[in-house]
Design a protein around this motif. Sequence first.
Motif, PDB file in Angstrom:
ATOM      1  N   ALA A  73       9.502  -2.278  -6.282  1.00 55.29           N
ATOM      2  CA  ALA A  73       9.759  -1.160  -6.312  1.00 55.29           C
ATOM      3  C   ALA A  73       9.300  -0.127  -4.598  1.00 55.29           C
ATOM      4  N   PHE A  74      10.286   0.681  -4.745  1.00 53.86           N
ATOM      5  CA  PHE A  74       9.938   1.139  -3.493  1.00 53.86           C
ATOM      6  C   PHE A  74      10.335   2.309  -4.242  1.00 53.86           C
ATOM      7  N   VAL A  75       8.921   3.564  -4.092  1.00 48.96           N
ATOM      8  CA  VAL A  75       9.590   4.877  -4.749  1.00 48.96           C
ATOM      9  C   VAL A  75       9.860   5.752  -3.685  1.00 48.96           C
ATOM     10  N   THR A  76      10.475   6.766  -3.352  1.00 42.79           N
ATOM     11  CA  THR A  76      11.002   6.749  -2.141  1.00 42.79           C
ATOM     12  C   THR A  76      12.000   7.695  -2.182  1.00 42.79           C
ATOM     13  N   HIS A  77      11.948   9.426  -0.874  1.00 42.33           N
ATOM     14  CA  HIS A  77      12.960   9.903  -0.509  1.00 42.33           C
ATOM     15  C   HIS A  77      14.332  10.109  -0.669  1.00 42.33           C
TER      16      HIS A  77
END
Length: 526
Positions: A366-370
């Motif tokens: 997963a990718f936690v991003t703005h």
Amino acid sequence: MAIGSRYMYVLFCVIVSLTAHGIGAEKVLVVPPAISDSHWFPLASVGQALAGRGHEVTVVVSQDIVAKRRAERPDLRFESFLDQGSRARLEVMTGQMSEMAEQPVFRTMQHLHGGLKEMTRHCDLLLGDGDLMERLKQARFQVVITEPFISLCGAIVATHLGVPHVALLRGGPSGLDYQATGVPRPPSYVPSIISGFTDRMTFLQRAQNSVVSCLAQVMFQWLMKSMHYDQLRKYVGEEETLVGVLAKTDVWLYQMDPLLDLPRPSMPNMVNVGGILAREASPLPKDLELFMQSSGSAGVVVVSFGSQATTITPERAEVMAAAFAQLRQKVVWRYEGEKPAGLGKNTKIMAWLPQNDLLGHSKTRAFVTHAGSNGMFEALYHGVPMVCTPLGGDQHGNAARAVYRGLGVLLDFNTFTTETLYQAIMQVVTDKSYQETAARLSRLHRDQPQPPMERAVWWVEHVIKHGGLPHLRARAVELPWYQYYLLDVAVFLLGVCSAVLGTVWYSCLFVCRKICCKSVGKLKSQ
């Protein structure tokens, strides 16, 4: 003698091919905006690709950052000018963008106005450097590549030099690019870049989208006109306008893709190159690779807020660190600042990440991003689901459309708690639908006749080869507004219809009167 002649012939062919390659090399000028690195990277990458094809690429930057840019891109040439600290002040203002979400509208407008003033100063100093502009004129560039996001300084430079112009951009809140291309942008299904809507809007959302689009265009165009008014008169012409300068653009390279940006009208000189930075993953440094492999079957969560990593407050960092510490997965987090007290043993913090290579790693879950566009397209390319926590600008729209496509979930950066962040990450990691959707959309995105970077380079070289592409520009931008909206035709047709209906009416009235008169005459005679 035969062997010697053969070697001489081979040597001659090599020399000819190298000479021909040198003759084919053209001069390209890149004028990047004086804002964050996320706007610099796409321009620099296109410049790098052109340099790799033998072109001589020159970039104009301020003196305070030229050494850093040379170290990053040794294959590019650089010209510099003294900007009196305007770029550095702009960088600080950009870093404060996330804080503006909690500020009153008036305070936000003050912050924006201050940024535009610094952009004006930066552009004034660039255009006003007589020695620099003379060197650029003498260099005889074949094309200028810019990003007319808010500042149109690069487009003014291209017009001033009389060189064909290629624009590389994501989009802009002013709508000047759409006016300059003459393409319609119906608010009924084309969401504003700063809205969180998709192309399926309710009545209230369509009303809000119409108002927001209109107000944003009026406000930003007024600010940009005030910013560039004197520069246009001084360096381009007394009667020139911002739309007129942008209308001279030969090709618009949009960092968009119908998958994430939804289908919308376009013109022949508008080319989608969304995902221009995404590529196959390269091997990671040894220590980072060992960390990734140590995650086992649980995998890794990548966390990055791009160039806005410095804007995360210690309080928000503690909330995030506590959520990451609860995960079974390992976490690689781009973070600059004091180490959070609650940082878990499963979390590795780094000041910079090889983001594309991490997203392309087999262990990434997963990718936690703005929801910045560069990272979002890299996640799409590699098929990684996202937890989107937008901070500002176009990020809210990016996040909304990623969620709409089923690529992830959305959280409010300023209000999420440790528990809600943890639950959001677990949702995209454990729910197979997100992984399956991301993999399917990745296949769709990759299935193109040309990779986005190759397409961008081809169009730039196409402009160079033909000295501009005016035949691709729509006539719409040259029409007066009343002709564009066919108001003169509507008035004419209304007049014709009125005349016809009036003639029929009065003819009928005349016939009726004649008949009535004859009937009255007969009655009297009887």
